[in-house]
Design a protein around this motif. Sequence first.
Motif, PDB file in Angstrom:
ATOM      1  N   ILE A  97      -5.601  -4.706  -7.454  1.00 59.69           N
ATOM      2  CA  ILE A  97      -4.612  -3.614  -7.447  1.00 59.69           C
ATOM      3  C   ILE A  97      -4.767  -2.895  -6.114  1.00 59.69           C
ATOM      4  N   PRO A  98      -3.658  -2.626  -5.406  1.00 56.45           N
ATOM      5  CA  PRO A  98      -3.796  -2.026  -4.076  1.00 56.45           C
ATOM      6  C   PRO A  98      -4.261  -0.571  -4.086  1.00 56.45           C
ATOM      7  N   VAL A  99      -5.120  -0.257  -3.131  1.00 51.29           N
ATOM      8  CA  VAL A  99      -5.486   1.137  -2.849  1.00 51.29           C
ATOM      9  C   VAL A  99      -4.354   1.701  -1.994  1.00 51.29           C
ATOM     10  N   LYS A 100      -3.792   2.833  -2.417  1.00 52.03           N
ATOM     11  CA  LYS A 100      -2.645   3.390  -1.683  1.00 52.03           C
ATOM     12  C   LYS A 100      -2.998   4.663  -0.912  1.00 52.03           C
ATOM     13  N   PHE A 101      -4.081   5.329  -1.342  1.00 51.42           N
ATOM     14  CA  PHE A 101      -4.528   6.535  -0.626  1.00 51.42           C
ATOM     15  C   PHE A 101      -6.042   6.584  -0.610  1.00 51.42           C
ATOM     16  N   ASP A 126      -5.701  15.496   4.450  1.00 46.53           N
ATOM     17  CA  ASP A 126      -6.873  14.608   4.443  1.00 46.53           C
ATOM     18  C   ASP A 126      -6.776  13.510   3.385  1.00 46.53           C
ATOM     19  N   LEU A 127      -5.638  13.432   2.688  1.00 42.64           N
ATOM     20  CA  LEU A 127      -5.372  12.282   1.822  1.00 42.64           C
ATOM     21  C   LEU A 127      -4.533  11.331   2.664  1.00 42.64           C
ATOM     22  N   MET A 128      -5.134  10.197   3.046  1.00 43.54           N
ATOM     23  CA  MET A 128      -4.504   9.307   4.016  1.00 43.54           C
ATOM     24  C   MET A 128      -3.828   8.122   3.331  1.00 43.54           C
ATOM     25  N   PRO A 129      -2.613   7.765   3.760  1.00 42.09           N
ATOM     26  CA  PRO A 129      -2.038   6.506   3.286  1.00 42.09           C
ATOM     27  C   PRO A 129      -2.990   5.386   3.709  1.00 42.09           C
ATOM     28  N   PHE A 130      -3.220   4.423   2.844  1.00 41.44           N
ATOM     29  CA  PHE A 130      -4.263   3.431   3.103  1.00 41.44           C
ATOM     30  C   PHE A 130      -3.780   2.310   4.009  1.00 41.44           C
ATOM     31  N   ASN A 131      -4.616   1.939   4.966  1.00 44.96           N
ATOM     32  CA  ASN A 131      -4.343   0.816   5.857  1.00 44.96           C
ATOM     33  C   ASN A 131      -5.617  -0.025   5.916  1.00 44.96           C
ATOM     34  N   ALA A 132      -5.547  -1.260   5.401  1.00 45.35           N
ATOM     35  CA  ALA A 132      -6.742  -2.099   5.254  1.00 45.35           C
ATOM     36  C   ALA A 132      -7.453  -2.347   6.587  1.00 45.35           C
ATOM     37  N   ARG A 133      -6.683  -2.698   7.625  1.00 40.79           N
ATOM     38  CA  ARG A 133      -7.314  -3.029   8.909  1.00 40.79           C
ATOM     39  C   ARG A 133      -8.004  -1.810   9.522  1.00 40.79           C
ATOM     40  N   THR A 181       0.813  -1.220   0.000  1.00 39.22           N
ATOM     41  CA  THR A 181       0.000   0.000   0.000  1.00 39.22           C
ATOM     42  C   THR A 181       0.849   1.274   0.000  1.00 39.22           C
ATOM     43  N   ALA A 182       2.178   1.124   0.003  1.00 42.87           N
ATOM     44  CA  ALA A 182       3.056   2.299  -0.102  1.00 42.87           C
ATOM     45  C   ALA A 182       3.482   2.466  -1.553  1.00 42.87           C
ATOM     46  N   LEU A 183       3.640   3.719  -2.000  1.00 38.93           N
ATOM     47  CA  LEU A 183       4.149   3.974  -3.349  1.00 38.93           C
ATOM     48  C   LEU A 183       5.568   3.428  -3.470  1.00 38.93           C
TER      49      LEU A 183
END
Length: 301
Positions: A274-278, A287-294, A93-95
Motif C-alpha cells: 500500500i503506498p505511503v502518501k505522506f 512539515d507533512l510532506m507528500p511522499f517521494n520514494a527516490r 503516492t498522490a491522494l
Amino acid sequence: MGFFDKIKAGMAKTRDALSNTLGSVFSGFSEIDDDFYDELEESLILADLGVETATKAADRLRKTVKEQHLKTTEDAKAALKEILVEMLNVGDTALNLSTTPSVVLVIGVNGVGKTTTIGKIANQLVSQGKKVMLVAGDTFRAAAADQLEIWANRTGADIVRQHEGADPASVVYDGIQAAKARKSDVILIDTAGRLHNKQNLMNELNKISRIVERELPNSAREVLLVLDGTTGQNGLIQAKQFKEIAGVTAMALTKLDGTAKGGIVIAVADALQIPVKFIGVGEQADDLMPFNAREFVEALI
C-alpha cells in the motif's frame, strides 16, 4: 528550506544511525562477499526495515550484483538505493481526489497524530484552492472535535461536529449533506482511534463506509491509515490489523523526525503493498510532506 532538505533534516536521526552501521558496511569491506551481505542485512534490520524486508532487500542486491557483475561496494550501494526505491513504489503516492466531492477517511490508533495530520492535509488542500469539509467523527475523545475545530479556523476549512458521545455515523451523514450543500471538493473524516475491542472498531468503520457509499456512491475514496513512525515494528502490526479491518488504500507516517528507525516506511510499504502518501517530519503545518520514494531513499542513505 527546500523540499529535499526538509526530508533530509527530518530523517537526520535515522540517517545518523544508518551511517554508523550501513556506512561502515560499505566502507569496511573491500569485496562483496557473504560477510558483507550479513552485515548489510543486520544494518537494515537495525533501521527497522524488519527481518522480512531486510532479507528481501539483501537477497535482491545479491542477485543484482551477480547479474550486473558489480565489483565495488560503491556500486552495491547505488544498486541498493534502486532496490529500496522499487520496494517503496507500490502505487500512486498522490491522494485520489478525482471527483467532487472526494472522501478521505482517516483511521489509526489514538496518539499517532491523526487529527493533526487531517489539519495539515486540509492546510495543503485549501492552499491549492480547494474547498475542504472536516468531519469530526471521533466523538469518543473529548478534545478531538475541539482540536479539529482549531485546524478548521486556522486553515479556512469548514467543519461539521456534534456533542461528545454522539453517533459517529450520524456526524458523517451530516458532514456529507453539508459538503453537498456547500459544494466542497474534499471531505476529510476523522475517526475514533480506539473502541474497546476490534469488533466494535470494525463495526463502526463499516457503518461509516456504508453511509459514504450510500450518500456518495460514485465518489473517489481513500482510507488513509496514520502510523506513528516512532513505534517501529508495532506500527507494522497495527497496519496489518487495520488493512484487514478497514481496507486501507494509503498511509501517512508521522513523527519520523523523532526516530532513528525511519526504515519502518519501507517495511510497511513492502509488507502491505500500500503506498505511503505522506510523511511527517516536524510540528509545523507544512512539515507533512507528500511522499517521494527516490527523495526519501536519498535522504536516508
